[in-house]
Design a protein around this motif. Structure first.
Motif, PDB file in Angstrom:
ATOM      1  N   ALA A 117       0.833  -1.193   0.000  1.00 13.22           N
ATOM      2  CA  ALA A 117       0.000   0.000   0.000  1.00 13.22           C
ATOM      3  C   ALA A 117       0.874   1.252   0.000  1.00 13.22           C
ATOM      4  CB  ALA A 117      -0.913   0.002   1.217  1.00 13.22           C
ATOM      5  N   MET A 118       0.442   2.273  -0.718  1.00 10.55           N
ATOM      6  CA  MET A 118       1.219   3.508  -0.805  1.00 10.55           C
ATOM      7  C   MET A 118       1.339   4.203   0.539  1.00 10.55           C
ATOM      8  SD  MET A 118       2.786   4.259  -3.504  1.00 10.55           S
ATOM      9  CE  MET A 118       3.153   5.971  -3.195  1.00 10.55           C
ATOM     10  N   SER A 119       0.295   4.157   1.338  1.00  3.56           N
ATOM     11  CA  SER A 119       0.361   4.813   2.657  1.00  3.56           C
ATOM     12  C   SER A 119       1.465   4.186   3.513  1.00  3.56           C
ATOM     13  CB  SER A 119      -0.988   4.717   3.371  1.00  3.56           C
ATOM     14  OG  SER A 119      -1.407   3.374   3.480  1.00  3.56           O
ATOM     15  N   GLU A 120       1.623   2.897   3.405  1.00  2.12           N
ATOM     16  CA  GLU A 120       2.672   2.182   4.133  1.00  2.12           C
ATOM     17  C   GLU A 120       4.059   2.586   3.621  1.00  2.12           C
ATOM     18  OE1 GLU A 120       4.131  -2.410   4.041  1.00  2.12           O
ATOM     19  OE2 GLU A 120       1.976  -2.088   4.343  1.00  2.12           O
ATOM     20  N   VAL A 121       4.210   2.672   2.312  1.00  2.00           N
ATOM     21  CA  VAL A 121       5.493   3.040   1.705  1.00  2.00           C
ATOM     22  C   VAL A 121       5.867   4.476   2.089  1.00  2.00           C
ATOM     23  CG1 VAL A 121       6.666   3.430  -0.497  1.00  2.00           C
ATOM     24  CG2 VAL A 121       5.227   1.411  -0.199  1.00  2.00           C
ATOM     25  N   ILE A 122       4.887   5.370   2.071  1.00  2.00           N
ATOM     26  CA  ILE A 122       5.152   6.774   2.413  1.00  2.00           C
ATOM     27  C   ILE A 122       5.603   6.914   3.858  1.00  2.00           C
ATOM     28  CG2 ILE A 122       4.030   9.021   2.728  1.00  2.00           C
ATOM     29  CD1 ILE A 122       2.390   8.354   0.200  1.00  2.00           C
ATOM     30  N   LYS A 123       4.985   6.153   4.747  1.00  2.00           N
ATOM     31  CA  LYS A 123       5.392   6.194   6.159  1.00  2.00           C
ATOM     32  C   LYS A 123       6.835   5.731   6.325  1.00  2.00           C
ATOM     33  CE  LYS A 123       0.869   5.680   8.273  1.00  2.00           C
ATOM     34  NZ  LYS A 123      -0.034   4.806   9.030  1.00  2.00           N
ATOM     35  N   GLU A 124       7.215   4.712   5.578  1.00  2.00           N
ATOM     36  CA  GLU A 124       8.584   4.189   5.664  1.00  2.00           C
ATOM     37  C   GLU A 124       9.609   5.192   5.130  1.00  2.00           C
ATOM     38  OE1 GLU A 124       9.059   0.448   3.719  1.00  2.00           O
ATOM     39  OE2 GLU A 124       7.591  -0.555   4.997  1.00  2.00           O
ATOM     40  N   LEU A 125       9.258   5.871   4.034  1.00  2.00           N
ATOM     41  CA  LEU A 125      10.220   6.753   3.377  1.00  2.00           C
ATOM     42  C   LEU A 125      10.287   8.152   4.000  1.00  2.00           C
ATOM     43  CD1 LEU A 125       9.568   5.818  -0.360  1.00  2.00           C
ATOM     44  CD2 LEU A 125      11.445   5.054   1.095  1.00  2.00           C
ATOM     45  N   HIS A 126       9.288   8.541   4.763  1.00  2.00           N
ATOM     46  CA  HIS A 126       9.252   9.847   5.428  1.00  2.00           C
ATOM     47  C   HIS A 126       9.498  10.980   4.440  1.00  2.00           C
ATOM     48  CE1 HIS A 126       9.207   7.700   9.208  1.00  2.00           C
ATOM     49  NE2 HIS A 126      10.336   7.097   8.881  1.00  2.00           N
TER      50      HIS A 126
END
Length: 136
Positions: free
Chosen positions: A67-76
């Protein structure tokens, strides 16, 4: 990975914006009852859909289906988050416009059907009875 993903999201947003413009144009043609222009825009919408699908495949390849929301949280990444929010907003607008166009077309078809029934109402089927006479 951040920059590549952001570029793909921006490309997707650009294509989605173009699709929204096409759906707005389609809406105008529906209201004007311009059937020929309405038919001609279909090809452009299909091309735009293919471009969006290709961008989506690239994005999914990079994120490995997460999920993109998960990826965005990881990448900050604020830039990536802004791009993601932009895509989500355009998708909401697309859904609304698509549903509006669909509803107007369905109403037009229902109206046409009612007018045709008024002009030429359904007549009951006539059948022959056991004596060979037409019965109703």
């Amino acid at each position: 990975m951040k920059e590549e993903l952001k570029d793909i999201m921006d490309e997707e947003a650009k294509c989605l914006g173009k699709l929204l413009e096409l759906l707005n144009l389609q809406h105008d043609y529906i209201l004007k009852k311009d059937v020929f222009k309405l038919e001609s825009i279909i090809e452009d919408i299909e091309k735009c859909n293919k471009t969006i699908a290709k961008a989506e495949v690239k994005r999914r390849a990079i994120t490995k289906g997460r999920a993109m929301s998960e990826v965005i949280k990881e990448l900050h990444s604020d830039d990536l988050e802004d791009s993601y929010i932009n895509v989500k907003n355009i998708l909401r607008s697309l859904t609304i416009q698509k549903d509006t166009n669909e509803m107007i077309l369905k109403q037009g078809i229902a109206y046409t059907g009612k007018i045709l029934n008024i002009i030429n109402p359904n007549r009951p089927n006539t059948t022959y009875n056991s004596l060979g006479k037409i019965g109703k």
